[in-house]
Design an enzyme around this catalytic site. Structure first.
Site, short mmCIF file in Angstrom:
data_model
loop_
_atom_site.label_atom_id
_atom_site.label_comp_id
_atom_site.label_asym_id
_atom_site.label_seq_id
_atom_site.Cartn_x
_atom_site.Cartn_y
_atom_site.Cartn_z
CG HIS A 246 -2.14 -0.78 1.12
ND1 HIS A 246 -2.97 -0.72 0.00
CD2 HIS A 246 -2.74 -1.66 1.98
CE1 HIS A 246 -4.00 -1.53 0.19
NE2 HIS A 246 -3.88 -2.12 1.38
CB CYS B 76 -1.80 2.81 -5.83
SG CYS B 76 -2.72 1.27 -5.70
NE ARG C 185 -1.78 -1.35 -9.01
CZ ARG C 185 -2.99 -0.80 -8.94
NH1 ARG C 185 -3.12 0.51 -9.14
NH2 ARG C 185 -4.04 -1.52 -8.68
#
Length: 223
Positions: free
Chosen positions: A127, A201, A210
């Protein structure tokens, strides 16, 4: 009618304030509480792995050859990713599921890609925002930066080589044994080797694209 109109405006204003408070609490939960929970949980898992490796389960069989190392179970933490540039030390777990891996603040290993130290492409996801955000500052990595992957039996040192600033989420080429973008073919490699791929991300607070950082294996220290 005027009284009713004033009451309606007052009710609408109160509802707007209440909604604003709810949204504020939600944002605080996502940006602060989930980070705190995930970061604390990830730190405990790193400590648990280190204790397990130090204890050796009461025995010391010596280093296990890379080819003989058992495959980790789904969602099992089995390594520690260390990135000095980012002051990052985080568990690596098998798989990239949100609930059982990424939302716990772990970095996830893409199933089907190589394991650390082996020929091919050792590919990881993490993340960038919320739930520990281990890859929050991934865009700060530059060629020459070290990335270490610690396992029970070895320390694998990779060196950042290049970055793909942006590609689509479905760009499967970046995960191949010889990683090369299907969308932007100028980015990637053509020869076989021992690669590391880090994905997250981008831009921040979105999942539209990405960001990909690649590295090459420099050394493996057993024991």
């Amino acid at each position: 009618m005027k009284v009713a109109h004033v009451r309606a405006l007052r009710v609408a204003a109160e509802c707007a304030v209440t909604l604003g408070l709810v949204l504020l609490l939600f944002v605080a939960h996502q940006l602060w509480w989930t980070n705190r929970q995930a970061q604390e949980g990830a730190a405990r898992e790193v400590a648990a792995l280190e204790r397990e490796w130090a204890a050796g389960n009461g025995t010391d069989p010596g280093p296990i050859p890379l080819a003989a190392a058992p495959s980790p179970r789904p969602a099992q933490p089995y390594a520690v990713l260390v990135v000095p540039r980012l002051d990052l030390r985080v568990p690596v777990a098998e798989g990239v599921g949100r609930a059982d891996v990424l939302d716990k603040g772990y970095v996830g290993h893409y199933p089907g890609t190589a394991q650390p130290g082996r020929a091919g492409n050792f590919a990881l996801a993490g993340h960038r925002d919320t739930h520990g955000e281990p890859f929050r500052r991934l865009d700060r990595l530059a060629p020459g930066d070290e990335v270490r992957v610690e396992t029970r039996d070895a320390v694998h040192t990779y060196v950042v080589d290049r970055t793909l600033p942006q590609t689509v989420p479905g760009d499967g080429g970046v995960l191949r044994p010889v990683p090369r973008s299907d969308v932007r073919p100028a980015y990637g490699y053509r020869e076989r080797g021992h690669y590391l791929t880090l994905t997250t991300c981008t831009p921040a607070y979105t999942s539209t694209y990405r960001l990909v950082v690649w590295g090459k294996l420099r050394s493996v220290r057993l024991g």
